[in-house]
Enzyme design. Structure first.
Site, short mmCIF file in Angstrom:
data_model
loop_
_atom_site.label_atom_id
_atom_site.label_comp_id
_atom_site.label_asym_id
_atom_site.label_seq_id
_atom_site.Cartn_x
_atom_site.Cartn_y
_atom_site.Cartn_z
N ARG A 165 0.69 -1.18 -0.14
CA ARG A 165 0.03 0.03 0.00
C ARG A 165 0.89 1.27 -0.19
O ARG A 165 0.40 2.33 -0.33
CB ARG A 165 -1.08 -0.02 1.31
CG ARG A 165 -1.82 1.16 1.36
CD ARG A 165 -3.27 0.77 2.06
NE ARG A 165 -2.86 0.27 3.33
CZ ARG A 165 -2.43 1.00 4.54
NH1 ARG A 165 -2.23 2.35 4.40
NH2 ARG A 165 -2.25 0.26 5.62
N TYR B 92 -15.96 16.18 -17.20
CA TYR B 92 -16.54 14.46 -16.94
C TYR B 92 -17.43 14.29 -16.05
O TYR B 92 -17.42 15.00 -14.64
CB TYR B 92 -15.47 13.74 -17.02
CG TYR B 92 -15.90 12.36 -16.38
CD1 TYR B 92 -16.74 11.35 -17.22
CD2 TYR B 92 -15.20 11.63 -15.31
CE1 TYR B 92 -16.90 10.23 -16.88
CE2 TYR B 92 -15.88 10.25 -14.80
CZ TYR B 92 -16.47 9.83 -15.63
OH TYR B 92 -16.93 8.41 -15.52
N ASP C 282 -6.60 17.80 -16.27
CA ASP C 282 -7.09 16.46 -16.60
C ASP C 282 -6.90 16.25 -18.09
O ASP C 282 -7.44 16.93 -19.06
CB ASP C 282 -8.54 16.27 -16.20
CG ASP C 282 -8.96 14.76 -16.61
OD1 ASP C 282 -8.41 14.18 -17.51
OD2 ASP C 282 -9.84 14.24 -15.95
N LYS D 112 -7.92 4.78 -19.93
CA LYS D 112 -8.39 5.24 -21.31
C LYS D 112 -7.05 4.92 -22.35
O LYS D 112 -6.66 3.67 -22.11
CB LYS D 112 -8.72 6.82 -21.31
CG LYS D 112 -9.69 6.96 -20.30
CD LYS D 112 -11.03 6.35 -20.41
CE LYS D 112 -12.05 6.88 -19.27
NZ LYS D 112 -13.01 5.79 -19.09
C1 LIG Z 1 -11.67 12.84 -18.79
C2 LIG Z 1 -11.92 11.84 -17.71
N1 LIG Z 1 -11.35 12.08 -16.47
C3 LIG Z 1 -11.29 11.15 -15.76
C4 LIG Z 1 -12.21 10.05 -15.62
C5 LIG Z 1 -12.32 8.94 -14.55
O1 LIG Z 1 -11.52 7.90 -15.00
P1 LIG Z 1 -11.89 6.47 -14.31
O2 LIG Z 1 -12.97 5.92 -14.88
O3 LIG Z 1 -10.65 5.74 -14.51
O4 LIG Z 1 -11.95 6.64 -12.67
C6 LIG Z 1 -12.84 9.83 -17.00
C7 LIG Z 1 -13.58 8.39 -17.19
O5 LIG Z 1 -14.44 8.47 -18.35
C8 LIG Z 1 -12.46 10.67 -18.01
O6 LIG Z 1 -13.38 10.70 -19.38
#
Ligand SMILES: Cc1ncc(COP(=O)(O)O)c(C=O)c1O
Length: 394
Positions: A56, A110, A183, A208
């Site tokens: 961890r 998101y 992000d 992704k």
């Molecule tokens: C732009 C963006 N940021 C963060 C996330 C969240 O990622 P996770 O699903 O790996 O928690 C997503 C998920 O679709 C996303 O599209």
């Protein structure tokens, strides 16, 4: 080393078995470690000596993935998390730790991020204000007046693929002293490296493009300082939002082919966007690589020449929800699944997925009409993708 070489080699770590060096990174599943001398364990646990003690806290496969992301982002360090959401949570909390702190976030972020900020973190005492990062004069004014603890934004919006002028936003961050959290899930370090322009941290959902094969849930924060990374590691240590070892292995393997995948995925997105733009069954294509896109100039300035990302959206002419559902049903090669960035092409219908929680009026207000479908380009032969779209539209 140049980016393509770093993608293949960064994060390699020394490991030998009977004098032999494995060419693939080891997948070390141990949840704890012992030493020949208990004094060593004592020193490691007391931070007087570097080393592994408990998974961890850190484990080698995760550290390898973190080192690869740090190298690609030009970061002094990166910290991996159990998911993109866990990475966003940690990065926001690091900037806005006290109840009452004000955080700005882009209004079209998101949906999961929106809910995390608007519900969970708001309940914990954070004040979140959603802002329009495309209205730079208003953003400049609000940053100067309200002095938020940080601004969190995505470079490319979902699903309409607007491209924020990140250079301008980072410049505003500098003049107003606002930490900017980016992000960069949609863009990856292949398209943009915001730390070099002054971002405070860069966040990815490794689920992704970094993972890239639809088999990983993970997240990572590329940090602007070792001190920031230490804070995030400490947060992760006690919230337990650690990336699993298998997920770290798969994420690192994904990074090895990031350049090749992104090149092909961006080219496939361009092929689909340009073809659909000339199709009378399509009302509109949302893709920053089209000359008529409102963001063509910004994207051309921010991204490497000829690359505009691998995401697009399109509105099917005169289609209502049942017609769009029928179109999705008829796709044979392209799957309708709520993710993106994989090596296989995907479509997502915002009405039933990412923007399901909004009322029809709220969706319309954001320009997300019932006939809009998001497309995430994979690495297939573009002719097969176009044929599948064509037969489903027919
Ligand atoms: C732009 C963006 N940021 C963060 C996330 C969240 O990622 P996770 O699903 O790996 O928690 C997503 C998920 O679709 C996303 O599209």
């Amino acid at each position: 080393m140049r980016f393509d070489t770093l993608a293949v080699h960064a994060g390699e770590f020394p490991f030998t078995i009977d004098g032999a060096h494995p060419t693939a990174p080891p997948l070390v599943p141990a949840s704890s470690y012992w030493y020949e001398s208990v004094d060593d364990l004592d020193r490691v646990l007391g931070d007087a000596q570097p080393g592994y003690s408990y998974a961890r806290y850190a484990s080698p496969t995760v550290v390898g993935f973190e080192a690869a992301v740090a190298a690609l982002e030009g970061a002094p360090a990166a910290v991996a998390f159990a998911s993109g959401m866990a990475a966003i949570h940690a990065a926001v909390r690091a900037c806005a730790p006290s109840p009452g702190a004000v955080l700005f976030a882009s209004q079209d972020c998101y949906g999961g991020t929106f809910t995390l900020l608007n519900n969970t973190l708001t309940q914990e005492g954070l004040t979140v204000r959603f802002v329009d990062v495309f209205d730079l004069p208003a953003l400049a004014r609000r940053l100067a007046e309200e002095r938020p603890a940080a601004l969190l934004l995505e470079v490319v919006s979902n699903p309409l693929e607007r491209v924020a002028d990140l250079e301008a936003v980072l410049a505003l961050g500098k003049t107003t002293g606002t930490p900017i959290l980016v992000d960069s899930t949609f863009t990856t370090p292949y398209l943009i490296r915001p730390l070099s322009q002054g971002a405070t941290a860069v966040i990815h959902s490794a689920t992704k493009y970094l993972g890239g094969h639809g088999d990983v849930t993970g997240g990572v924060v590329a940090c602007s300082s070792e001190e920031q990374a230490a804070g995030l590691r400490n947060w992760r240590k006690y919230t337990g939002a650690v990336l699993g070892v298998m997920e770290a292995y798969l994420s690192l393997r994904g990074v090895r082919t990031l350049s090749l995948r992104m090149t092909r995925q961006c080219a496939n997105a361009a092929a689909v966007a340009h073809t659909l733009a000339g199709d009378r069954r399509i009302e509109r294509v949302y893709y920053p690589g089209l000359a008529e896109s409102p963001d063509y100039a910004v994207a051309s300035r921010l991204f490497p020449e000829g690359l505009f990302g691998a995401m697009l959206a399109f509105a099917i002419r005169d289609a209502d929800k049942p017609a769009v559902m029928g179109f999705l049903e008829r796709l044979e090669l392209i799957r309708a699944a709520p993710t993106m960035g994989d090596c296989f092409s995907l479509v997502l219908y915002p009405v039933i997925a990412s923007h399901r929680g909004l009322t029809p009026a709220e969706r319309r207000e954001r320009g997300i009409h019932d006939n809009i479908v998001r497309f995430s380009a994979g690495i297939e032969d573009p002719a097969d993708l176009l044929a599948d779209l064509d037969q489903a539209l027919a």
